[in-house]
Design an enzyme around this catalytic site. Structure first.
Site, PDB file in Angstrom:
ATOM      1  CB  CYS A 384      -0.996  -0.049   1.144  1.00 24.72           C
ATOM      2  SG  CYS A 384      -2.494   0.864   0.762  1.00 24.72           S
ATOM      3  CG  HIS A 510      -3.663  -3.763   3.030  1.00 28.90           C
ATOM      4  ND1 HIS A 510      -2.771  -3.244   3.941  1.00 28.90           N
ATOM      5  CD2 HIS A 510      -4.274  -2.702   2.450  1.00 28.90           C
ATOM      6  CE1 HIS A 510      -2.848  -1.925   3.919  1.00 28.90           C
ATOM      7  NE2 HIS A 510      -3.748  -1.572   3.024  1.00 28.90           N
ATOM      8  CD  GLU A 512      -1.215  -6.260   5.110  1.00 26.54           C
ATOM      9  OE1 GLU A 512      -0.972  -6.567   3.930  1.00 26.54           O
ATOM     10  OE2 GLU A 512      -1.417  -5.084   5.490  1.00 26.54           O
TER      11      GLU A 512
HETATM   12  N1  GLN Z   1      -2.113   6.622   2.745  1.00 19.77           N
HETATM   13  C1  GLN Z   1      -2.183   5.857   1.529  1.00 19.77           C
HETATM   14  C2  GLN Z   1      -3.531   5.992   0.848  1.00 19.77           C
HETATM   15  O1  GLN Z   1      -4.495   6.371   1.451  1.00 19.77           O
HETATM   16  C3  GLN Z   1      -1.846   4.405   1.777  1.00 19.77           C
HETATM   17  C4  GLN Z   1      -2.811   3.702   2.692  1.00 19.77           C
HETATM   18  C5  GLN Z   1      -2.276   2.437   3.256  1.00 19.77           C
HETATM   19  O2  GLN Z   1      -1.067   2.203   3.259  1.00 19.77           O
HETATM   20  N2  GLN Z   1      -3.156   1.599   3.772  1.00 19.77           N
HETATM   21  O3  GLN Z   1      -3.641   5.706  -0.309  1.00 19.77           O
END
Ligand code: GLN
Length: 535
Positions: A384, A510, A512
């Site tokens: 992310c 994600h 994970e």
């Molecule tokens: N802050 C980033 C976004 O909103 C990444 C979010 C995250 O890592 N879950 O896109």
């Protein structure tokens, strides 16, 4: 259709005794005997969900496939059971009140005073029954957050009392988890806190059926007898939970004490089938007998509280066992990484993971880290925000787009290579408004992702607002960072790779959240594999 059976798990004496692990272990044992089981968490705080909480407050926010932002215990439930949870599996006081207040505004209670009893307790009971209402489950386990005696958990305990009365003791049991402290000065284990905690539960109208006692030392038969006598529970219903080296050992320890048979007897369910734990034991065997060792750096900004990266840490445990490797995960604060020290700090590691996150704090440390992994051919996984940092680094240092950034950090960036999604631009509310939950992704053949998944179409969970900016797509492809995963509906970039690198993968989703003991996540498995062959 057989009636659904309910098991409630409460906690006493202190918080952090591991109710989530006990609930998951009980569920695992019942599942291994052929019952279909789900677990629900009731959280007594007033936030509608934990999505708006800083990870320092309650650890990681876990995201379900249907896009709910939930308590991290749901991650344990999924990792143990290998079954998806949903929005209905996590209920907070905020959600309960929101729904009751909405009904009040609609006029559903017209003429009546709306009160904690019966309106709030009715709504709690409705939410408890909702998870088991579609006929999918034989048993619903409900973990009550907090500690017995807390003001905010009273309506939940009262709801359990009512349900037990309505459904009868053969359909509804209570497991109470407490602590038996060891006083080293006198060399004794003390049962008084447990007795008091059960007394408090009795004052609130609940006689627990089973006691699970957390302890550092094994309990003697005398102690079990004493607890049984003073707390009105059968002797075989007093179970110890001694500290163990891995949480995945807990189901085995509980089974050794026949906790699963005791539960089934109390619920009038058959315990003829012994649980099939062969695969689980295979996993434990591999976990405890690693043939390799790898050192992986997790670079993030919530590293003071490892619970903030719970699912990532657990994914490495699953992927380590799959590779027969012990993974030593070192948490590094991205704010401590700068131009003058980054290669010194990162040199000892066989692999580097840059973690998810929000906001500008520590961002340049993450960008430097991604660059170090790229230049030095160190296996790299960016998740992310971690992927976004890898994209920013590549734009700045390979494509030479000076001032490339994410508009989350610099809204006026000259090259906004990571930008807000169109549909996010008009969103003002913070709670529950991100791109959340499972989305499809198409994977290009001849990619590391394809090797990992062995499949061209996958679904992965998301939690973000910002995206790879497709206006720069060709520049990235020409310079050697390739989008190998694309959302088929929206064309959003979900995975980037650098084919010239040994193993460099950035994912907007994600992985994970979907790694389990029985199904270690393929990207983590391949990442660890790449790290092993690197050392
Ligand atoms: N802050 C980033 C976004 O909103 C990444 C979010 C995250 O890592 N879950 O896109």
């Amino acid at each position: 259709m057989a009636e659904v059976k309910y098991i409630f798990v409460t906690g006493g004496v202190t918080s952090s005794l591991g109710k989530g692990i006990i609930s998951s272990s009980v569920a695992k044992l019942l599942q291994a005997r052929g019952y279909s089981v789900t677990i629900q968490k009731l959280d007594p705080y007033i936030n509608v969900d934990p999505g708006t909480l800083n990870p320092y407050e309650h650890g990681e926010c876990f995201v379900t496939i249907d896009g709910a932002e939930t308590d991290l215990d749901l991650g344990h439930y999924e990792r143990f059971l290998n079954v998806h949870t949903t929005q209905a599996n996590n209920v907070t006081t905020g959600r309960i009140y929101q729904s009751v207040i909405n009904k009040e505004r609609r006029g559903d209670y017209l003429g009546k005073t709306v009160q904690v009893i019966p309106h709030i307790t009715d709504e709690i009971k409705r939410c408890i029954k909702l998870v088991g209402s579609d006929g999918k489950y034989d048993i619903v386990i409900t973990e009550i957050g907090g500690t017995v005696g807390d003001i905010e958990s009273l309506p939940y305990i009262e709801s359990v009392r009512q349900l037990r009365w309505e459904l009868g003791p053969k359909n509804c049991i209570v497991i109470h988890l407490t602590l038996v402290p060891y006083l080293s000065a006198s060399g004794e284990l003390k049962t008084k806190p447990t007795q008091h905690s059960v007394k408090m539960l009795l004052e609130e109208g609940i006689q627990p059926d089973i006691l699970v006692l957390r302890t550092e030392k094994d309990l003697t038969t005398d102690i079990r007898k004493k607890v049984a006598l003073f707390c009105n529970v059968e002797e075989d219903a007093v179970v110890e939970s001694v500290d163990v080296s891995t949480i995945y050992e807990v189901p085995i320890r509980m089974h050794d004490q026949k906790l699963d048979s005791t539960i089934l007897r109390k619920l009038n369910l058959s315990s003829d089938n012994e649980p099939n734990l062969n695969k689980w034991k295979d996993f434990l065997l591999k976990l405890k007998n690693p043939k390799h060792e790898v050192n992986i750096a997790l670079v993030g900004k919530y590293v003071e509280l490892p619970d903030a990266y719970k699912s990532i840490a657990e994914s490495f445990i699953h992927a380590g066992a799959a590779n027969e490797a012990s993974v030593n995960l070192t948490y590094i604060h991205s704010e401590e990484i700068n131009e003058s020290n980054y290669s010194e700090i990162l040199k000892p590691f066989d692999g580097i993971l840059v973690a998810p996150g929000f906001g500008s704090r520590g961002i340049e440390g993450k960008v430097l880290t991604a660059g170090y992994a790229r230049v030095n051919n160190i296996p790299f996984l960016g998740i992310c925000l971690g992927m976004q940092c890898a994209v920013i680094e590549f734009a700045r240092n390979v494509i030479n787009l000076e001032g490339a950034h994410s508009t989350e950090i610099n809204p006026k960036a000259k090259h906004p290579v990571i930008d807000l999604m169109e549909e996010q631009k008009s969103v003002i509310d913070k709670g529950g408004t991100m791109r959340l939950g499972g989305y499809k992704c198409e994977i290009a053949k001849n990619s590391l992702a394809y090797t990992a998944y062995g499949n061209a179409e996958i679904t992965e969970r998301h939690r973000h607002r910002y995206e790879f900016n497709n206006q720069y797509l060709n520049e990235f492809i020409n310079a050697g960072m390739i989008p190998t995963g694309i959302n088929p509906q929206s064309n959003l970039v979900e995975i980037v790779e650098i084919p010239a690198h040994k193993w460099f993968v950035g994912v907007q989703f994600h992985p994970e959240y979907s790694s389990t003991v029985m199904r270690p996540h393929p990207l983590f498995v391949e990442f660890v594999k790449a790290c092993i062959s690197d050392n």
